[in-house]
Design a protein around this motif. Structure first.
Motif, mmCIF file in Angstrom:
data_model
loop_
_atom_site.group_PDB
_atom_site.id
_atom_site.type_symbol
_atom_site.label_atom_id
_atom_site.label_comp_id
_atom_site.label_asym_id
_atom_site.label_seq_id
_atom_site.Cartn_x
_atom_site.Cartn_y
_atom_site.Cartn_z
ATOM 1 N N ASP A 52 -9.938 7.984 -2.453
ATOM 2 C CA ASP A 52 -9.379 7.853 -1.108
ATOM 3 C C ASP A 52 -8.216 8.820 -0.917
ATOM 4 O O ASP A 52 -7.181 8.706 -1.591
ATOM 5 C CB ASP A 52 -8.894 6.423 -0.869
ATOM 6 C CG ASP A 52 -10.033 5.432 -0.749
ATOM 7 O OD1 ASP A 52 -11.143 5.857 -0.348
ATOM 8 O OD2 ASP A 52 -9.836 4.246 -1.052
ATOM 9 N N THR A 112 -5.176 10.041 1.308
ATOM 10 C CA THR A 112 -4.302 9.450 2.330
ATOM 11 C C THR A 112 -3.034 10.281 2.471
ATOM 12 O O THR A 112 -2.666 11.055 1.580
ATOM 13 C CB THR A 112 -3.896 8.010 1.969
ATOM 14 O OG1 THR A 112 -3.006 8.035 0.845
ATOM 15 C CG2 THR A 112 -5.101 7.136 1.639
ATOM 16 N N LYS A 138 -3.496 5.252 6.710
ATOM 17 C CA LYS A 138 -4.804 4.699 6.365
ATOM 18 C C LYS A 138 -4.785 3.175 6.420
ATOM 19 O O LYS A 138 -5.742 2.548 6.884
ATOM 20 C CB LYS A 138 -5.236 5.158 4.968
ATOM 21 C CG LYS A 138 -6.633 4.668 4.597
ATOM 22 C CD LYS A 138 -7.076 5.155 3.242
ATOM 23 C CE LYS A 138 -8.514 4.729 2.959
ATOM 24 N NZ LYS A 138 -8.678 3.252 2.957
ATOM 25 N N SER A 139 -3.691 2.584 5.956
ATOM 26 C CA SER A 139 -3.584 1.124 5.986
ATOM 27 C C SER A 139 -3.605 0.613 7.417
ATOM 28 O O SER A 139 -4.212 -0.432 7.707
ATOM 29 C CB SER A 139 -2.301 0.678 5.280
ATOM 30 O OG SER A 139 -2.339 1.045 3.912
ATOM 31 N N GLU A 175 0.479 3.827 -3.078
ATOM 32 C CA GLU A 175 -0.066 5.158 -2.795
ATOM 33 C C GLU A 175 0.937 6.261 -3.119
ATOM 34 O O GLU A 175 0.556 7.318 -3.639
ATOM 35 C CB GLU A 175 -0.515 5.235 -1.338
ATOM 36 C CG GLU A 175 -1.747 4.397 -1.062
ATOM 37 C CD GLU A 175 -2.221 4.474 0.382
ATOM 38 O OE1 GLU A 175 -1.696 5.311 1.143
ATOM 39 O OE2 GLU A 175 -3.122 3.697 0.753
ATOM 40 N N SER A 230 -0.078 9.040 2.409
ATOM 41 C CA SER A 230 0.929 8.512 1.475
ATOM 42 C C SER A 230 0.737 9.063 0.066
ATOM 43 O O SER A 230 1.714 9.346 -0.632
ATOM 44 C CB SER A 230 0.883 6.983 1.453
ATOM 45 O OG SER A 230 1.133 6.456 2.737
ATOM 46 N N ASP A 243 -7.203 0.936 8.675
ATOM 47 C CA ASP A 243 -8.027 -0.123 8.078
ATOM 48 C C ASP A 243 -7.730 -1.472 8.725
ATOM 49 O O ASP A 243 -8.641 -2.273 8.978
ATOM 50 C CB ASP A 243 -7.774 -0.199 6.572
ATOM 51 C CG ASP A 243 -8.319 1.000 5.818
ATOM 52 O OD1 ASP A 243 -9.114 1.766 6.402
ATOM 53 O OD2 ASP A 243 -7.936 1.190 4.643
ATOM 54 N N ASP A 244 -6.456 -1.739 8.975
ATOM 55 C CA ASP A 244 -6.048 -3.014 9.544
ATOM 56 C C ASP A 244 -6.565 -3.177 10.972
ATOM 57 O O ASP A 244 -7.001 -4.259 11.369
ATOM 58 C CB ASP A 244 -4.515 -3.117 9.532
ATOM 59 C CG ASP A 244 -4.010 -4.471 9.993
ATOM 60 O OD1 ASP A 244 -4.071 -5.423 9.200
ATOM 61 O OD2 ASP A 244 -3.573 -4.590 11.159
ATOM 62 N N GLY A 272 2.161 4.043 7.374
ATOM 63 C CA GLY A 272 1.066 3.921 6.420
ATOM 64 C C GLY A 272 -0.238 4.123 7.169
ATOM 65 O O GLY A 272 -0.880 3.169 7.620
ATOM 66 N N TYR A 322 2.629 -1.039 8.623
ATOM 67 C CA TYR A 322 1.277 -1.155 9.168
ATOM 68 C C TYR A 322 0.874 -2.563 9.593
ATOM 69 O O TYR A 322 0.190 -2.748 10.598
ATOM 70 C CB TYR A 322 0.239 -0.571 8.201
ATOM 71 C CG TYR A 322 0.237 -1.160 6.803
ATOM 72 C CD1 TYR A 322 -0.561 -2.233 6.465
ATOM 73 C CD2 TYR A 322 1.045 -0.610 5.811
ATOM 74 C CE1 TYR A 322 -0.570 -2.752 5.183
ATOM 75 C CE2 TYR A 322 1.045 -1.121 4.523
ATOM 76 C CZ TYR A 322 0.242 -2.201 4.206
ATOM 77 O OH TYR A 322 0.252 -2.706 2.933
ATOM 78 N N LYS A 323 1.301 -3.584 8.879
ATOM 79 C CA LYS A 323 0.888 -4.946 9.218
ATOM 80 C C LYS A 323 1.427 -5.370 10.579
ATOM 81 O O LYS A 323 0.687 -5.885 11.419
ATOM 82 C CB LYS A 323 1.358 -5.924 8.132
ATOM 83 C CG LYS A 323 0.543 -5.898 6.845
ATOM 84 C CD LYS A 323 -0.822 -6.546 7.055
ATOM 85 C CE LYS A 323 -1.573 -6.689 5.742
ATOM 86 N NZ LYS A 323 -2.935 -7.245 5.940
ATOM 87 N N ALA A 338 0.827 -1.215 0.000
ATOM 88 C CA ALA A 338 0.000 0.000 0.000
ATOM 89 C C ALA A 338 0.856 1.256 0.000
ATOM 90 O O ALA A 338 0.497 2.263 -0.626
ATOM 91 C CB ALA A 338 -0.937 -0.001 1.196
#
Length: 385
Positions: free
Chosen positions: A311, A313, A267-268, A57, A315, A271-272, A265, A239-240, A53
């Motif tokens: 979207d 963001t 937004k990621s 982005e 990024s 969302d996560d 990140g 982000y993960k 992402a």
């Protein structure tokens, strides 16, 4: 005629031939990626994998602005082409990508790379080739110190971000501060920034925990950090892994505040995390992408929507702003374009306003901005300042 700074027996035709042999490759290189109609830029970012992402982005935001410029005839009659290769956020792929972009594709400039370990892999390659490296999505100090004439940073550094985070935490009474970081050059850069900011206030990091790049194996880090019952955790990863760490800390009963640097990140991450993201803080180095009162944000929003990108963001606006600053340098370099003129043109950009966001370069300073803002994730994944 002999020249005073050469040996007296090297004169006239001999000197001409020697000089031509020395500078011809440089002249040829200086024109790479430039035709009468185009300027070719090269980019290596993650388009696949856990950090995809970020690369997607960054590229999207830049392309939106470049496409807008191209639709108006380009700069000095040249349209901008951005050629992007996927490195999956792995430096072992970034190095060959960079060599290909320079040696095979003959790009004019490397633009908008994403990540510290990947930038570190590219660093010796573009430096040796004397190719400008512009607007990378990283705040790492290795792109700032020591000074490198070919590197131009648009964003603030991780030192700037971590100083702002620690300042905020200490002002609210937090002293037991932990650090969760990615076990590579990016994580180390952020860790050092936190250490500097803490030392400045006669404090020490209470505990650290690590995660390997492109993984979410955070069990050991969660155990070690939760045991210290920190007031806050400063996080330097993608982000993960940050999302997984926050979930596991909350599941363990932690009441810590969670702070991330911009590279996560935003937004990621929101969302996560979903509902677990409420109250998580993130430092930002770009204008708030929903603040249409800021001229560059209003322009960004309009062009994103026109391009079918709904979207907004942090990024994408980083890619957009980096592209806009790049184009201003290209405009100042003039029609007779080469790398040396481009670098010289950027170095004239002292306190340039690109729409409410100010960038300043000089011959001795290639770090464009020190702007840092703090945001938190609100309900429904929306960001608050």
């Amino acid at each position: 005629r002999c020249l005073s700074d050469w040996s007296s027996d090297v004169c006239s035709s001999d000197l001409y031939l020697l000089s031509l042999a020395l500078i011809a490759p440089g002249l040829s290189s200086a024109q790479s990626g430039v035709t009468a109609n185009t300027v070719l830029l090269g980019q290596s970012v993650a388009l696949t994998g856990p950090a995809a992402a970020l690369g997607i982005e960054m590229r999207t935001g830049a392309k939106v602005y470049f496409d807008y410029v191209n639709s108006r005839g380009g700069i000095h009659g040249r349209k901008i082409e951005l050629r992007t290769l996927d490195d999956g956020y792995e430096p072992s792929r970034t190095a060959p990508n960079t060599k290909k972009l320079i040696e095979e594709d003959g790009v004019f400039v490397l633009f908008g790379y994403v990540g510290t370990p990947t930038a570190a892999a590219a660093l010796p390659i573009f430096t040796q080739a004397r190719v400008p490296f512009f607007g990378a999505f990283t705040g790492a100090e290795l792109l700032r110190d020591p000074f490198n004439a070919y590197i131009f940073n648009v964003r603030a550094s991780y030192y700037d971000e971590t100083e702002r985070i620690v300042e905020q935490l200490v002002s609210t009474g937090a002293k037991n501060i932990a650090v969760f970081y990615q076990n590579d050059a990016y994580g180390q850069a952020g860790l050092k920034g936190v250490e500097r900011a803490m030392t400045k206030r006669n404090l020490k990091i209470s505990v650290t925990g690590t995660v390997e790049r492109n993984t979410i194996d955070v069990a050991a880090a969660t155990k070690a950090i939760h045991a210290a019952q920190p007031d806050a955790v400063v996080m330097i990863s993608a982000y993960k892994s940050c999302g997984e760490f926050i979930r596991q800390m909350k599941k363990a009963g932690s009441a810590a505040q969670f702070y991330n640097v911009s590279f996560v990140g935003s937004k990621s991450l929101a969302d996560d995390l979903g509902k677990d993201g409420v109250g998580v803080a993130i430092s930002q180095v770009m204008p708030f992408p929903w603040a249409a009162s800021v001229p560059v944000v209003k322009e960004y929003q309009q062009l994103m929507l026109k391009a079918g990108q709904k979207d907004f963001t942090f990024s994408t606006i980083e890619g957009y702003v980096a592209a806009k600053v790049f184009v201003e340098g290209l405009r100042r370099a003039g029609k007779d374009l080469n790398r040396e003129k481009f670098i010289a043109a950027l170095e004239t950009m002292g306190d340039v306003d690109v729409g409410g966001y100010f960038v300043s370069f000089s011959p001795k300073n290639h770090n464009g901005s020190k702007f840092v803002d703090l945001t938190i994730i609100g309900r429904d994944g929306k960001f608050l300042r």
